[in-house]
Design a protein around this motif. Structure first.
Motif, mmCIF file in Angstrom:
data_model
loop_
_atom_site.group_PDB
_atom_site.id
_atom_site.type_symbol
_atom_site.label_atom_id
_atom_site.label_comp_id
_atom_site.label_asym_id
_atom_site.label_seq_id
_atom_site.Cartn_x
_atom_site.Cartn_y
_atom_site.Cartn_z
ATOM 1 N N ASP A 183 0.804 -1.226 0.000
ATOM 2 C CA ASP A 183 0.000 0.000 0.000
ATOM 3 C C ASP A 183 0.836 1.274 0.000
ATOM 4 N N GLU A 184 2.171 1.129 -0.150
ATOM 5 C CA GLU A 184 3.009 2.329 -0.228
ATOM 6 C C GLU A 184 3.562 2.509 -1.638
ATOM 7 N N THR A 185 3.348 3.700 -2.208
ATOM 8 C CA THR A 185 4.003 4.034 -3.471
ATOM 9 C C THR A 185 5.326 4.678 -3.071
ATOM 10 N N VAL A 209 10.139 -8.898 9.000
ATOM 11 C CA VAL A 209 8.813 -9.066 9.608
ATOM 12 C C VAL A 209 7.947 -7.850 9.293
ATOM 13 N N SER A 210 6.843 -8.095 8.573
ATOM 14 C CA SER A 210 5.962 -6.977 8.231
ATOM 15 C C SER A 210 4.532 -7.488 8.201
ATOM 16 N N GLY A 211 3.633 -6.664 7.630
ATOM 17 C CA GLY A 211 2.240 -7.081 7.521
ATOM 18 C C GLY A 211 2.064 -8.154 6.467
ATOM 19 N N GLY A 212 3.029 -8.255 5.550
ATOM 20 C CA GLY A 212 2.896 -9.206 4.446
ATOM 21 C C GLY A 212 3.863 -10.371 4.501
ATOM 22 N N HIS A 213 4.947 -10.246 5.268
ATOM 23 C CA HIS A 213 5.911 -11.346 5.296
ATOM 24 C C HIS A 213 6.583 -11.496 6.652
ATOM 25 N N SER A 214 7.017 -12.720 6.925
ATOM 26 C CA SER A 214 7.812 -13.039 8.117
ATOM 27 C C SER A 214 8.782 -14.103 7.678
ATOM 28 N N ALA A 272 3.828 -11.708 10.920
ATOM 29 C CA ALA A 272 3.921 -11.144 12.270
ATOM 30 C C ALA A 272 3.091 -9.859 12.387
ATOM 31 N N GLY A 273 3.205 -8.990 11.395
ATOM 32 C CA GLY A 273 2.466 -7.722 11.438
ATOM 33 C C GLY A 273 0.958 -7.949 11.370
ATOM 34 N N GLU A 274 0.589 -8.969 10.603
ATOM 35 C CA GLU A 274 -0.831 -9.323 10.487
ATOM 36 C C GLU A 274 -1.366 -9.744 11.861
ATOM 37 N N PHE A 289 -6.325 0.376 13.046
ATOM 38 C CA PHE A 289 -5.427 -0.236 12.053
ATOM 39 C C PHE A 289 -4.483 0.833 11.501
ATOM 40 N N PRO A 290 -3.235 0.536 11.201
ATOM 41 C CA PRO A 290 -2.548 -0.712 11.524
ATOM 42 C C PRO A 290 -2.207 -0.796 13.003
ATOM 43 N N GLY A 291 -2.385 -1.998 13.572
ATOM 44 C CA GLY A 291 -2.394 -2.134 15.017
ATOM 45 C C GLY A 291 -1.046 -2.176 15.702
ATOM 46 N N GLY A 292 0.028 -2.500 14.953
ATOM 47 C CA GLY A 292 1.341 -2.678 15.582
ATOM 48 C C GLY A 292 1.762 -1.535 16.501
ATOM 49 N N PRO A 293 1.764 -0.301 15.992
ATOM 50 C CA PRO A 293 2.206 0.800 16.848
ATOM 51 C C PRO A 293 1.305 0.984 18.081
ATOM 52 N N GLY A 334 11.528 -4.655 7.857
ATOM 53 C CA GLY A 334 10.072 -4.790 7.756
ATOM 54 C C GLY A 334 9.397 -3.920 8.808
ATOM 55 N N GLY A 335 8.120 -3.633 8.625
ATOM 56 C CA GLY A 335 7.407 -2.702 9.502
ATOM 57 C C GLY A 335 7.463 -3.072 10.976
ATOM 58 N N VAL A 336 7.442 -4.379 11.293
ATOM 59 C CA VAL A 336 7.442 -4.809 12.700
ATOM 60 C C VAL A 336 8.788 -4.510 13.369
ATOM 61 N N ALA A 337 9.823 -4.278 12.567
ATOM 62 C CA ALA A 337 11.132 -3.924 13.133
ATOM 63 C C ALA A 337 11.079 -2.580 13.854
ATOM 64 N N ALA A 338 9.977 -1.842 13.664
ATOM 65 C CA ALA A 338 9.800 -0.594 14.420
ATOM 66 C C ALA A 338 9.413 -0.886 15.873
ATOM 67 N N ASN A 339 9.055 -2.125 16.170
ATOM 68 C CA ASN A 339 8.564 -2.459 17.516
ATOM 69 C C ASN A 339 9.651 -2.273 18.580
HETATM 70 O O1 KG4 Z 1 6.562 -3.044 6.120
HETATM 71 P P1 KG4 Z 1 5.184 -2.503 6.335
HETATM 72 O O2 KG4 Z 1 4.994 -1.019 6.366
HETATM 73 O O3 KG4 Z 1 4.203 -3.005 5.222
HETATM 74 C C1 KG4 Z 1 4.026 -4.316 4.863
HETATM 75 O O4 KG4 Z 1 3.196 -4.960 5.518
HETATM 76 O O5 KG4 Z 1 4.723 -4.796 3.919
HETATM 77 O O6 KG4 Z 1 4.660 -3.166 7.681
HETATM 78 C C2 KG4 Z 1 3.420 -2.834 8.230
HETATM 79 C C3 KG4 Z 1 3.171 -3.740 9.412
HETATM 80 C C4 KG4 Z 1 1.770 -3.624 9.973
HETATM 81 O O7 KG4 Z 1 1.253 -4.919 10.195
HETATM 82 C C5 KG4 Z 1 1.994 -2.876 11.283
HETATM 83 O O8 KG4 Z 1 1.036 -3.185 12.272
HETATM 84 C C6 KG4 Z 1 3.376 -3.354 11.680
HETATM 85 O O9 KG4 Z 1 4.095 -3.417 10.470
HETATM 86 N N1 KG4 Z 1 4.027 -2.420 12.602
HETATM 87 C C7 KG4 Z 1 4.348 -2.743 13.870
HETATM 88 C C8 KG4 Z 1 4.875 -1.572 14.471
HETATM 89 N N2 KG4 Z 1 4.886 -0.575 13.531
HETATM 90 C C9 KG4 Z 1 4.357 -1.120 12.388
HETATM 91 N N3 KG4 Z 1 4.213 -3.902 14.536
HETATM 92 C C10 KG4 Z 1 4.626 -3.922 15.823
HETATM 93 N N4 KG4 Z 1 5.117 -2.842 16.467
HETATM 94 C C11 KG4 Z 1 5.276 -1.658 15.845
HETATM 95 N N5 KG4 Z 1 5.781 -0.597 16.498
#
Ligand code: KG4
Ligand code: ZN
Length: 342
Positions: free
Chosen positions: A14-16, A137-142, A165-167, A180-184, A274-279
């Motif tokens: 979903d990111e351009t 680890v992101s919303g689409g892959h682990s 993992a992000g899912e 949504f997105p719930g991670g943060p 991946g997005g979850v690496a922000a955790n």
């Molecule tokens: O890499 P990304 O921007 O997009 C893809 O999914 O490819 O990752 C987004 C995912 C979402 O599931 C979001 O909830 C998760 O990363 N995310 C986190 C955190 N920030 C973003 N998950 C856990 N803790 C966070 N701080």
């Protein structure tokens, strides 16, 4: 600074993202996200994402060129995410990149999305190590990958057998009533909770389980059952405790398997993306466990961990520097591109 001037195009989800690098130097990283349009659905809607890419791609390319202060004619190459990702979303980026390549006569490199997540760390922490384990680890892959020369490919060691993992973060956030997105939101709520309050299961962590695969759907169900049981008996649900205990279960498994992969492969660098690496807890626990295992940890800043064009440009530049051939212009967007092809 020197090195090839490369424009990268990323539209797998979903990111351009449009990035421009000169070798290891980041010149522009412009991202237009359609995440707000997906929020009410609780997940990314492929058709909505494709349409948003179509609207955003030309202005985002222009913004990146303006930010970098370069013209198309100055570029040495163009790189684009060939896959994996959402088919319709990938198609917009691939078509745009091919059009640019045809119009300018520049070489075009189709690259693998996961390889790009690894390559991006060069922009922040310098040359990649000769070998590393990468936890993406992101919303689409682990995935757990063994990476030597990222321009030649990456070797998959394991991946999720169900939810990414992000899912899992997004689904658990939803059942806790968080946006949504719930991670943060889970990350924030967890700071007020006790990670040891509830003993949630650690998926695929038994002695006979696949050492480097992940499973999060059992954990998600366990959280749902726990919350439902409290609600049925009229007890209040402590969102902080649930968030912290869930998060601990996820990051415990991710870091334990990543460190084990380093040990078993004899590699002393771990790169997380991946997005979850922000955790915040994932970063802290990974740092702690890597320090005690003598592993060097590399995690790019959160803006480079989430999907972006700079990562695609970074891998494109590495390919140009390594003398890898450009892609023939008849390659297609491949939603399930195999990992060995980068
Ligand atoms: O890499 P990304 O921007 O997009 C893809 O999914 O490819 O990752 C987004 C995912 C979402 O599931 C979001 O909830 C998760 O990363 N995310 C986190 C955190 N920030 C973003 N998950 C856990 N803790 C966070 N701080
Ligand atoms: Zn990604």
């Amino acid at each position: 600074m020197s090195g090839p001037l490369v424009l990268g195009v990323e539209t797998s989800c979903d990111e351009t993202g449009i990035g421009i690098v000169r070798g290891a130097e980041l010149l522009a990283d412009e991202v237009a996200s359609s995440v707000d349009e997906h929020a009410r659905f609780g997940g990314v809607v492929p058709e909505v994402a494709s349409r948003a890419h179509l609207e955003a791609i030309v202005p985002t390319i222009q913004r990146a060129l303006d930010t970098a202060g370069v013209r198309l004619a100055d570029l040495d190459a163009i790189a684009v995410t060939e896959g994996p990702g959402l088919a319709g979303a990938l198609l917009v980026g691939v078509a745009a990149a091919k059009a640019l390549a045809l119009a300018t006569g520049l070489p075009l490199h189709g690259v693998h999305h996961l390889g790009a997540h690894v390559a991006v760390d060069r922009l922040e922490h310098g040359d990649l190590p000769d070998a590393c384990i990468s936890l993406l680890v992101s919303g689409g892959h682990s995935s757990l990958l063994l990476v030597a020369d990222v321009t030649l490919g990456v070797t998959p060691l394991g991946s999720t057998v169900d939810d990414a993992a992000g899912e899992a973060f997004d689904k658990v956030a939803r059942l806790l009533g968080l946006p949504f997105p719930g991670g943060p939101h889970i990350d924030r709520a967890a700071r007020e909770g006790d990670p040891a309050a509830i003993a949630f299961p650690r998926g695929l962590s038994g002695p006979r389980d696949a050492a480097f695969d992940f499973s999060f759907s059992g954990l998600k169900t366990a959280v749902a059952r726990w919350v439902e049981a409290r609600q049925r008996s009229g007890e209040a649900v402590d969102v902080g405790d649930v968030a912290a205990s869930f998060q601990e279960a996820v990051v415990d498994v991710l870091t334990a398997k990543a460190v084990r992969a380093c040990r078993e492969q004899g590699v002393d660098h771990l790169l997380i993306g991946g997005g979850v690496a922000a955790n915040s807890r994932l970063r802290a626990l990974a740092a702690e466990r890597c320090a005690s295992a003598g592993i060097r940890l590399r995690v790019p800043r959160p803006g480079l961990c989430t999907d972006n064009g700079a990562m695609v440009a970074a891998l494109g530049a590495l390919r140009v520097e390594a003398g890898r051939p450009a892609s023939a212009l008849d390659f297609g967007a491949d939603s399930s591109l195999p990992l060995e092809v980068v």
